[in-house]
Each structure stands twice: as structure tokens, then as C-alpha cells.
Design a protein around this motif. Structure first.
Motif, PDB file in Angstrom:
ATOM      1  N   CYS A   1      -0.809  52.362 -16.686  1.00  0.00           N
ATOM      2  CA  CYS A   1      -2.141  51.780 -16.906  1.00  0.00           C
ATOM      3  C   CYS A   1      -2.069  50.256 -16.951  1.00  0.00           C
ATOM      4  CB  CYS A   1      -2.751  52.317 -18.196  1.00  0.00           C
ATOM      5  SG  CYS A   1      -3.375  54.012 -18.085  1.00  0.00           S
ATOM      6  N   GLY A   2      -1.003  49.719 -17.552  1.00  0.00           N
ATOM      7  CA  GLY A   2      -0.845  48.266 -17.601  1.00  0.00           C
ATOM      8  C   GLY A   2      -0.710  47.665 -16.210  1.00  0.00           C
ATOM      9  N   ILE A   3       0.061  48.336 -15.341  1.00  0.00           N
ATOM     10  CA  ILE A   3       0.254  47.829 -13.978  1.00  0.00           C
ATOM     11  C   ILE A   3      -1.039  47.950 -13.176  1.00  0.00           C
ATOM     12  CG2 ILE A   3       1.440  48.252 -11.789  1.00  0.00           C
ATOM     13  CD1 ILE A   3       3.905  49.056 -13.401  1.00  0.00           C
ATOM     14  N   PHE A   4      -1.680  49.117 -13.245  1.00  0.00           N
ATOM     15  CA  PHE A   4      -2.898  49.288 -12.455  1.00  0.00           C
ATOM     16  C   PHE A   4      -4.034  48.417 -12.977  1.00  0.00           C
ATOM     17  CE2 PHE A   4      -6.736  51.370 -10.865  1.00  0.00           C
ATOM     18  CZ  PHE A   4      -6.407  51.475  -9.526  1.00  0.00           C
ATOM     19  N   ALA A   5      -4.052  48.165 -14.298  1.00  0.00           N
ATOM     20  CA  ALA A   5      -5.081  47.287 -14.869  1.00  0.00           C
ATOM     21  C   ALA A   5      -5.016  45.898 -14.253  1.00  0.00           C
ATOM     22  CB  ALA A   5      -4.918  47.200 -16.383  1.00  0.00           C
ATOM     23  N   ALA A   6      -3.800  45.479 -13.893  1.00  0.00           N
ATOM     24  CA  ALA A   6      -3.619  44.140 -13.336  1.00  0.00           C
ATOM     25  C   ALA A   6      -4.088  44.032 -11.888  1.00  0.00           C
ATOM     26  CB  ALA A   6      -2.142  43.731 -13.433  1.00  0.00           C
ATOM     27  N   VAL A   7      -4.473  45.141 -11.283  1.00  0.00           N
ATOM     28  CA  VAL A   7      -5.027  45.076  -9.927  1.00  0.00           C
ATOM     29  C   VAL A   7      -6.381  45.774  -9.837  1.00  0.00           C
ATOM     30  CG1 VAL A   7      -2.838  44.872  -8.693  1.00  0.00           C
ATOM     31  CG2 VAL A   7      -3.692  47.138  -9.276  1.00  0.00           C
ATOM     32  N   SER A   8      -6.919  46.216 -10.975  1.00  0.00           N
ATOM     33  CA  SER A   8      -8.169  46.962 -10.940  1.00  0.00           C
ATOM     34  C   SER A   8      -9.290  46.239 -11.668  1.00  0.00           C
ATOM     35  CB  SER A   8      -7.965  48.352 -11.548  1.00  0.00           C
ATOM     36  OG  SER A   8      -9.193  48.976 -11.830  1.00  0.00           O
ATOM     37  N   GLY A   9      -9.123  46.015 -12.983  1.00  0.00           N
ATOM     38  CA  GLY A   9     -10.173  45.375 -13.762  1.00  0.00           C
ATOM     39  C   GLY A   9     -11.166  46.349 -14.351  1.00  0.00           C
TER      40      GLY A   9
ATOM     41  N   ALA B   1      -2.045  66.679 -27.014  1.00  0.00           N
ATOM     42  CA  ALA B   1      -2.635  65.617 -27.834  1.00  0.00           C
ATOM     43  C   ALA B   1      -2.118  64.243 -27.430  1.00  0.00           C
ATOM     44  CB  ALA B   1      -2.355  65.885 -29.311  1.00  0.00           C
ATOM     45  N   MET B   2      -0.812  64.119 -27.235  1.00  0.00           N
ATOM     46  CA  MET B   2      -0.245  62.826 -26.891  1.00  0.00           C
ATOM     47  C   MET B   2      -0.467  62.482 -25.415  1.00  0.00           C
ATOM     48  SD  MET B   2       0.882  61.354 -29.526  1.00  0.00           S
ATOM     49  CE  MET B   2       1.856  60.042 -28.802  1.00  0.00           C
ATOM     50  N   THR B   3      -0.457  63.484 -24.563  1.00  0.00           N
ATOM     51  CA  THR B   3      -0.694  63.239 -23.134  1.00  0.00           C
ATOM     52  C   THR B   3      -2.094  62.681 -22.920  1.00  0.00           C
ATOM     53  OG1 THR B   3       0.807  65.017 -22.497  1.00  0.00           O
ATOM     54  CG2 THR B   3      -0.798  64.311 -20.866  1.00  0.00           C
ATOM     55  N   VAL B   4      -3.087  63.356 -23.490  1.00  0.00           N
ATOM     56  CA  VAL B   4      -4.482  62.950 -23.309  1.00  0.00           C
ATOM     57  C   VAL B   4      -4.796  61.691 -24.119  1.00  0.00           C
ATOM     58  CG1 VAL B   4      -6.878  63.659 -23.689  1.00  0.00           C
ATOM     59  CG2 VAL B   4      -5.225  65.290 -22.771  1.00  0.00           C
ATOM     60  N   GLY B   5      -4.334  61.655 -25.375  1.00  0.00           N
ATOM     61  CA  GLY B   5      -4.635  60.516 -26.239  1.00  0.00           C
ATOM     62  C   GLY B   5      -4.054  59.217 -25.727  1.00  0.00           C
ATOM     63  N   SER B   6      -2.791  59.256 -25.279  1.00  0.00           N
ATOM     64  CA  SER B   6      -2.166  58.028 -24.786  1.00  0.00           C
ATOM     65  C   SER B   6      -2.826  57.544 -23.500  1.00  0.00           C
ATOM     66  CB  SER B   6      -0.663  58.243 -24.557  1.00  0.00           C
ATOM     67  OG  SER B   6      -0.435  59.248 -23.584  1.00  0.00           O
ATOM     68  N   LEU B   7      -3.287  58.473 -22.657  1.00  0.00           N
ATOM     69  CA  LEU B   7      -3.959  58.078 -21.422  1.00  0.00           C
ATOM     70  C   LEU B   7      -5.329  57.459 -21.709  1.00  0.00           C
ATOM     71  CD1 LEU B   7      -4.022  57.977 -18.356  1.00  0.00           C
ATOM     72  CD2 LEU B   7      -4.910  60.311 -18.352  1.00  0.00           C
ATOM     73  N   ALA B   8      -6.077  58.066 -22.634  1.00  0.00           N
ATOM     74  CA  ALA B   8      -7.394  57.516 -22.984  1.00  0.00           C
ATOM     75  C   ALA B   8      -7.259  56.126 -23.587  1.00  0.00           C
ATOM     76  CB  ALA B   8      -8.104  58.446 -23.960  1.00  0.00           C
ATOM     77  N   GLY B   9      -6.269  55.964 -24.478  1.00  0.00           N
ATOM     78  CA  GLY B   9      -6.071  54.660 -25.100  1.00  0.00           C
ATOM     79  C   GLY B   9      -5.572  53.628 -24.110  1.00  0.00           C
ATOM     80  N   ALA B  10      -4.544  53.975 -23.342  1.00  0.00           N
ATOM     81  CA  ALA B  10      -3.956  53.012 -22.403  1.00  0.00           C
ATOM     82  C   ALA B  10      -4.909  52.679 -21.264  1.00  0.00           C
ATOM     83  CB  ALA B  10      -2.643  53.559 -21.842  1.00  0.00           C
ATOM     84  N   GLY B  11      -5.816  53.595 -20.935  1.00  0.00           N
ATOM     85  CA  GLY B  11      -6.789  53.320 -19.891  1.00  0.00           C
ATOM     86  C   GLY B  11      -7.666  52.125 -20.204  1.00  0.00           C
ATOM     87  N   THR B  12      -7.873  51.855 -21.487  1.00  0.00           N
ATOM     88  CA  THR B  12      -8.707  50.710 -21.882  1.00  0.00           C
ATOM     89  C   THR B  12      -8.048  49.373 -21.536  1.00  0.00           C
ATOM     90  OG1 THR B  12      -7.791  50.617 -24.136  1.00  0.00           O
ATOM     91  CG2 THR B  12      -9.699  52.037 -23.793  1.00  0.00           C
ATOM     92  N   LEU B  13      -6.756  49.384 -21.227  1.00  0.00           N
ATOM     93  CA  LEU B  13      -6.090  48.137 -20.826  1.00  0.00           C
ATOM     94  C   LEU B  13      -6.720  47.554 -19.563  1.00  0.00           C
ATOM     95  CD1 LEU B  13      -2.360  49.190 -21.429  1.00  0.00           C
ATOM     96  CD2 LEU B  13      -3.710  47.614 -22.817  1.00  0.00           C
ATOM     97  N   GLY B  14      -7.435  48.392 -18.801  1.00  0.00           N
ATOM     98  CA  GLY B  14      -8.123  47.907 -17.621  1.00  0.00           C
ATOM     99  C   GLY B  14      -9.161  46.847 -17.931  1.00  0.00           C
ATOM    100  N   LEU B  15      -9.658  46.826 -19.174  1.00  0.00           N
ATOM    101  CA  LEU B  15     -10.625  45.808 -19.582  1.00  0.00           C
ATOM    102  C   LEU B  15      -9.956  44.523 -20.032  1.00  0.00           C
ATOM    103  CD1 LEU B  15     -13.165  47.897 -21.709  1.00  0.00           C
ATOM    104  CD2 LEU B  15     -13.333  47.259 -19.309  1.00  0.00           C
TER     105      LEU B  15
END
Length: 433
Positions: free
Chosen positions: A106-114, A139-153
């Protein structure tokens, strides 16, 4: 009518029109027209035409559709699959193992997505099936993805930073630079929690894959090189002062097309889908921005922002109390509106108060993005929750429960940002020397 009566009338009009299913941009325009027509001497039609044209023809705003298009192009490549293959060998020895691919990916894709939703969807497309197949806990698979997805902002280039920069008249390049350290900090908090959880629950983490030599790891990671070079080109050109945000966005689109072509993913169909997807998203954002600009003008003529700022000032709130109140306000607002709507809807009223309190608008922009990130994972209108619900078919409240620890980590990041404002302000200050 008194200021309170006017405010209540306009707020009631806003929620009544929204509840009827009218688009947000048109709702904002309608409420602004009501305010101008009933409580101002200036003709509402003339003011609406001039304001909407002015907001739509902003040169600064041209970076937005280009960054959106860049993300759409990469969304349709093999980037997600390549990222998993490239990242997985390096995560095997970390506590939590492949769960960290959600955060790093998510950190890498956030840097090219926004875009938070695009980041969550792209990385989820590759990580969710693979992590579920290997037996990682839901719980950790879904939770970590939902949280890390916000890095796009938060990690630049960020769509919402561009929107805030335009609405609050803050340098977009400085906002991008200011988001780097808080973005890395938040990613480290997420990975740190995953490692701590894995240490506490070792039996729920599947065993590692067969060991790989350094050469094998590097060979597996070769697919990451194009996207890393694209990130370096886009952000490096901004930070080095070679290109403006708009010029860097154009460079990013060109680079995304080259990557897509080199992977064999670029066809007329994918080009058309990416172009139309980016156009639809930008038109939605532009309509909201135009409506918000007219609403801001209308509120200015009525005098509500000034009266609100004077009222808040009369309460004698400390800076900490004001920040706390604003954080609660935006989290509550995030239960009903998406992040961009929250920013453009409130800037005309909130910014005079923020400036009167002596708060740095650059720092406030990063604070606001962090709080909007929290709103992305709050039901019932958390965009990341909707994305994950569509991908997993899980109940949205169940997803929200899985995401709660990462929501609390974002709260901790906000506290750290308040205690150490240099996390956001020091790097732009050094880069501007």
C-alpha cells in the motif's frame, strides 16, 4: 434572522437535499444558491457562474486529473501481482511475515496513486486471495489492508492534498513534502503492530516458505524496478524543483503508460477504460469542488465563517482543545461523507478559525489528511470498508471491528503529530532553503 437561525436553515437544507439522493456537488450548489438568494443582496446566478468558472479553470487543479489517470492506468496493469512476488521474499523473516506485504504494498502504490480506495483495491486484489490461501487470520488480513489502504491519502502524490491545497491556498508541493515523514511513521506503526500481534499469537501465523538466497530475492524483486523508478521520477522532480506538481503528474502519466506497455497490459480497451475511469472520478471531484467554492462564497457574503470564528474565539479554547474538537468533528462527519466532500465542504468555515488560532495551515493540512484517513474506516460511509466489503463479502461492521486496532494507531499518529509538529513542517522548511 439571527446567525444561528440562518445556520440551522442552511444545515437543514443541506441534509434534506443530500437525503433526497441529489449528488453532493449539486447539493452544495443548491444550498449556496439558497443562502445567496435569501440572505445576500448579490444576484445568486451571477455569483454562481463566476465562482464555478473560476474554480474549474484553476491551473493548480490540473494536477488532479493527471494523478487520477496515472493511478487508473497502473490499476489495470499486472502491478499488484508483480508487487506480491517482489515483496514476499523479503517479508518471510519478519514477525507477521506476509501480512507486511499489505503495508509495504500500500505504501508503494500510494506513491503512484493518490487514492485511498484505489490503493486498497489494487493491493487487496493481490494480497487477499494469497493470504487467505496460505491460512493467515482474517482479522489481521482484512484489518491491516483497510488501515494501510489509507496511506493512499497521506503518502504523496495525494488527491486530497491537492484538493486541500486548492481550497486553503497552500502550496501543493510543500504539502507533498510534508506528508512524507508522517506517511512513513504511520506505515511503521502499522508494521510494528503486526509484528507485536504476531509475537503474541505465534500459532496463528503460517510457517515461512523455503529460504531463498539474496540473488533469488533480487531476481524476484526485479518487477518492482519500473514502479520504483516512476515514484522517483514523479516525486524527485517535485522535490528537486525541476517540475511543478502538474508537470510531475504529466510525467507520471507518461511513465504509467510506458510501464503498462512494457508489461503487455496496454491495449486500446485498457487505455479507454483507464481514461474513462479517471474522467468519471475527476468530474465527480470537480463538481464537488465547484459547489464547495460557491458555498464558500455564499457563506462569506452571509458572514457565517467570521461569526463562527468569533464565537469559537469567545469560548477561550486552548489550541489543544480546538484540535481535539476538530478531530471529533471530522471523524463524526466521516460517518456520513467521503473525504474530499468533508474537506471542500468545511474549508470555508474552518480555515478562518484555524488561522485565527495561529495554527500553521501546512501542519493543519497533514493533520486533516490523517483525520480523514480515520474517517475512511468508520462505518457506515467508510470508503475502504466499502471496497473490502465488495472484495470479501463480509459484513461491514465485522470489517470495521477488524480495522479498530489500526484506527487507534492512526489516532496515536495524530497525537504524535500534535506533540511533534516538526514531523510535518521540518522537511518542507529544509527543502525550501
Amino acid at each position: 434572522m439571527s446567525d444561528i437561525a440562518v445556520t440551522l436553515l442552511l444545515v437543514a437544507s443541506l441534509f434534506l437535499i443530500l437525503a433526497s439522493g441529489v449528488w453532493i456537488g449539486l447539493t452544495l450548489t443548491g444550498v449556496a444558491w439558497i443562502g445567496m438568494q435569501l440572505f445576500s443582496a448579490r444576484p445568486a446566478g451571477d455569483a454562481m457562474a463566476v465562482t464555478i468558472w473560476g474554480s474549474a479553470s484553476s491551473w493548480t487543479l490540473t494536477a488532479l486529473p493527471l494523478f487520477v489517470w496515472m493511478g487508473e492506468i497502473l490499476f489495470r496493469t499486472r502491478l499488484s501481482e508483480d508487487m506480491f512476488r517482489g515483496l514476499a521474499p523479503w517479508m518471510q523473516r519478519l514477525p507477521g511475515r506476509l501480512l507486511h506485504t499489505n503495508v509495504v504494498g500500500c505504501g508503494i502504490f500510494a506513491a503512484v496513486s493518490g487514492s485511498s480506495a484505489a490503493t486498497c483495491a489494487t493491493i487487496g486484489k493481490m494480497s487477499l486471495p494469497e493470504l487467505q490461501r496460505r491460512g493467515y487470520p482474517e482479522a489481521m488480513t482484512v484489518g491491516s489492508l483497510a488501515g494501510a489502504g489509507t496511506l493512499g491519502l497521506l503518502i504523496p502524490p495525494s488527491i486530497i492534498m491537492i484538493v486541500y491545497g486548492v481550497a486553503a491556498d497552500v502550496s501543493i508541493s510543500k504539502l507533498f513534502i510534508a506528508g512524507i515523514v508522517p506517511g512513513i511513521l504511520l506505515a511503521l506503526l502499522f508494521s510494528g503492530y503486526i509484528a507485536f500481534w504476531a509475537w503474541r499469537h505465534p500459532g496463528q501465523i503460517p510457517p515461512p516458505d523455503a529460504p531463498m538466497t539474496l540473488r533469488e530475492k533480487l531476481h524476484a524483486s526485479r518487477a518492482l524496478i519500473p514502479v520504483v523508478l516512476l515514484i522517483a521520477a514523479v516525486l524527485g522532480s517535485i522535490y528537486a524543483g525541476i517540475a511543478t506538481a502538474t508537470e510531475a503528474a504529466a510525467l507520471g502519466v507518461l511513465g504509467a503508460l510506458v510501464i503498462s506497455a512494457s508489461q503487455g497490459s496496454l491495449s486500446w480497451a485498457t487505455f479507454r477504460d483507464a481514461l474513462m475511469g479517471g474522467t468519471r472520478l475527476y468530474c465527480m471531484i470537480a463538481l464537488i469542488l465547484a459547489g464547495a467554492a460557491f458555498l464558500t462564497l455564499s457563506m462569506g457574503y452571509i458572514g457565517l465563517p467570521r461569526h463562527l470564528a468569533e464565537w469559537i474565539g469567545s469560548l477561550g479554547l486552548s489550541r489543544f482543545s480546538l484540535i481535539l474538537a476538530l478531530m471529533a468533528f471530522y471523524i463524526l462527519l466521516g460517518c456520513f461523507l467521503d473525504g474530499i466532500s468533508m474537506v471542500v465542504l468545511t474549508m470555508g468555515v474552518i480555515m478562518p478559525t484555524v488561522l485565527a488560532a495561529g495554527i500553521d495551515p501546512l501542519w493543519f493540512g497533514i493533520f486533516l489528511v490523517l483525520v480523514v484517513e480515520m474517517a475512511q474506516v468508520t462505518p457506515p460511509v467508510g470508503f475502504n470498508l466499502f471496497v473490502l466489503q465488495g472484495m470479501t463479502r463480509l459484513d461491514i461492521l465485522r470489517i470495521a471491528r477488524h480495522t479498530l486496532p489500526f484506527f487507534l494507531l492512526m489516532l496515536a499518529a495524530v497525537v504524535l503529530l500534535y506533540v511533534l509538529p516538526e514531523l510535518a513542517t521540518e522537511l518542507p522548511r529544509r527543502m525550501s532553503r
